[in-house]
Write a protein that holds these residues in place. Structure first.
Motif, PDB file in Angstrom:
ATOM      1  N   GLU A   1      46.992  49.377  39.960  1.00 42.95           N
ATOM      2  CA  GLU A   1      45.903  49.688  41.248  1.00 42.95           C
ATOM      3  C   GLU A   1      45.121  48.023  41.022  1.00 42.95           C
ATOM      4  O   GLU A   1      45.464  47.407  39.809  1.00 42.95           O
ATOM      5  N   VAL A   2      45.003  47.423  42.448  1.00 42.58           N
ATOM      6  CA  VAL A   2      44.036  46.569  41.684  1.00 42.58           C
ATOM      7  C   VAL A   2      42.363  47.250  42.425  1.00 42.58           C
ATOM      8  O   VAL A   2      42.042  47.285  43.225  1.00 42.58           O
ATOM      9  N   LEU A   3      41.991  46.956  41.002  1.00 41.99           N
ATOM     10  CA  LEU A   3      40.314  47.469  41.137  1.00 41.99           C
ATOM     11  C   LEU A   3      39.087  46.331  41.557  1.00 41.99           C
ATOM     12  O   LEU A   3      39.001  44.903  41.333  1.00 41.99           O
ATOM     13  N   ILE A   4      38.457  46.531  42.890  1.00 39.31           N
ATOM     14  CA  ILE A   4      37.801  45.510  43.174  1.00 39.31           C
ATOM     15  C   ILE A   4      36.718  46.401  43.674  1.00 39.31           C
ATOM     16  O   ILE A   4      36.441  47.147  43.776  1.00 39.31           O
ATOM     17  N   SER A   5      35.929  45.357  44.431  1.00 40.40           N
ATOM     18  CA  SER A   5      34.495  45.416  44.522  1.00 40.40           C
ATOM     19  C   SER A   5      33.808  45.377  45.963  1.00 40.40           C
ATOM     20  O   SER A   5      33.879  43.876  45.526  1.00 40.40           O
ATOM     21  N   CYS A   6      34.368  45.249  46.912  1.00 43.55           N
ATOM     22  CA  CYS A   6      33.880  45.199  48.461  1.00 43.55           C
ATOM     23  C   CYS A   6      32.160  44.167  47.943  1.00 43.55           C
ATOM     24  O   CYS A   6      32.120  43.215  49.190  1.00 43.55           O
ATOM     25  N   LYS A   7      31.575  45.252  47.835  1.00 43.75           N
ATOM     26  CA  LYS A   7      29.906  45.018  47.497  1.00 43.75           C
ATOM     27  C   LYS A   7      29.825  43.886  47.206  1.00 43.75           C
ATOM     28  O   LYS A   7      28.976  42.129  47.646  1.00 43.75           O
TER      29      LYS A   7
END
Length: 446
Positions: free
Chosen positions: A348-354
């Protein structure tokens, strides 16, 4: 497309929108005479820009710059005139009226380039390159179009055609050799040439997926269960709020499209409605149908996983369904700012939209996973569906030839089929229907 090649034709090559100047192009046997009628000037030096006055009867209509290109050393191979005038709507419309009075007819879409093809100034693949340059939306598509216009793609087609033509000639000589005076053609020799040519064609066909995406854009669907953060991801990728974001489940009911550029590639992002197991809401049901259609038409699917969802089983089932579609699927986990550094990723690619963390990594992953990052600037790629379809027919014919190589008559017939498809690519044998498909996509004036 019915062509009256002896007609003199004219059209503005510049856009119809407002601007300072407009370029009028005239091609045909009466081009030089028409230039004299418009300007009153009897002689023009070949390829020399002249400052002239355009007359409407005895009244001056405009001051312009005119260039005469004598055939065959011109774009179309005919006498060509290019006149740069002020882009006044009145001047442009009046000029076309004057030309009609001189017997010049309006050019059809792509007719200047069609005449160039018919007069041997370029082959059909190069003509497609002209249209692709005009339509190019990014550096990769532009470079592919330039390679096509420069004849590099045609050279690939011609090399395959030359090898097969030489093989066919050797086979046909032996078919006609009733007295068996020619030495027998070794099957291994025939198979080697067939395999080499087929491999060359398959290599070109293998570039079409990347070529199509470079030319048309990479369709990317953002998919997941309701309220998993799909709209937030769309906004984060774009860098501004395009979709409505709400903590309420089912906010997105319809697909929302938005363009994005990543590393000189055009991306068409599609935010979709969340897919749940059951719904009684007709609008939500229709939204979920459209979500699945978006997956079907996508090149890449960003599957947004919510680690805190109450529908974990549905999420996993939906993820397996999307992976089974055969699309390039990238699993994305949002809210890295909450999850923490200890979470173990499984592709998976771990992201934070925030916070924006991981968004750049996701963009690079999108380009890498579909193979576009491996493209080199000088790679020869196929971007046209017409070219791809003809190459597939040539490949199928050569596969049949491999199966019948012992029987020379059958092998020869299959090689002829392959050569017919290759000749279509460069325009040596071309039906009027194919010309219609290619040149109808051109703008008027090109």
């Amino acid at each position: 497309m019915q062509v009256f090649d002896e007609d003199t034709i004219a059209a503005f090559a510049t856009a119809s929108s407002s601007g300072a100047v407009a370029l009028l192009r005239i091609s045909g046997p009466e081009s030089a005479k028409v230039l004299t009628l418009l300007t009153g000037k009897k002689t023009f030096k070949d390829r020399y820009a002249s400052l002239v006055k355009i007359y409407d009867g005895k009244e001056e209509l405009d001051q312009a710059v005119a260039v005469l290109f004598k055939g065959p050393k011109s774009y179309t191979g005919q006498d060509v005139v290019e006149i740069t005038v002020h882009a006044s709507p009145y001047i442009k419309s009046r000029l076309l009226e004057l030309l009609a009075g001189f017997g010049v007819r309006p050019a059809k879409r792509g007719e200047f380039t069609l005449r160039a093809f018919l007069n041997g100034k370029m082959d059909l693949a190069q003509a497609q390159g002209v249209a692709d340059i005009i339509a190019g939306k990014n550096k990769t598509a532009h470079k592919a179009a330039m390679n096509t216009l420069d004849g590099k793609l045609s050279s690939e087609f011609k090399e395959i055609k030359q090898n097969l033509s030489e093989l066919l000639a050797q086979i046909e000589v032996r078919i006609d050799d009733a007295d068996d005076e020619m030495p027998r053609l070794q099957e291994s020799y025939v198979q080697n040439i067939l395999a080499s040519s087929l491999g060359h064609i398959r290599t070109l066909c293998g570039t079409f997926s990347c070529g199509r995406m470079a030319k048309e854009g990479i369709r990317t669907a953002i998919v997941g269960v309701p309220n998993s953060g799909k709209s937030s991801l769309l906004n984060a990728l774009l860098g501004f709020d395009r979709a409505i974001v709400s903590p309420l489940s089912g906010t997105t009911r319809d697909t929302v499209e938005a363009p994005l550029e990543i590393e000189c590639f055009n991306i068409i992002l599609t935010d979709t409605a969340g897919i749940r197991q059951h719904s009684l809401d007709p609008a939500e049901i229709e939204g979920m149908k459209r979500s699945r259609r978006a997956v079907e038409t996508a090149d890449v699917v960003l599957f947004v996983k919510d680690l805190n969802t109450s529908e974990a089983a549905l999420q996993e089932s939906l993820y397996k369904e999307v992976c089974a579609s055969g699309k390039t699927v990238i699993p994305v986990i949002n809210k890295s700012d909450i999850i923490g550094a200890g979470f173990k990723l499984k592709g998976e690619v771990l992201i934070s939209c925030k916070t924006g963390e991981g968004i750049d990594a996701l963009k690079k992953r999108m380009i890498k996973d579909i193979g576009l990052s491996a493209l080199q600037e000088d790679d020869i790629i196929v971007t046209s569906a017409v070219h791809y379809e003809a190459l597939l027919r040539a490949a199928a014919a050569l596969e049949d030839a491999q199966k019948t190589s012992i029987e020379l008559e059958l092998a020869a017939e299959n090689i002829r089929r392959a050569l017919g498809a290759l000749k279509e690519l460069i325009g040596e044998v071309t039906s009027e229907d194919i010309l219609d498909i290619i040149f109808s996509k051109f703008c008027v004036g090109k």
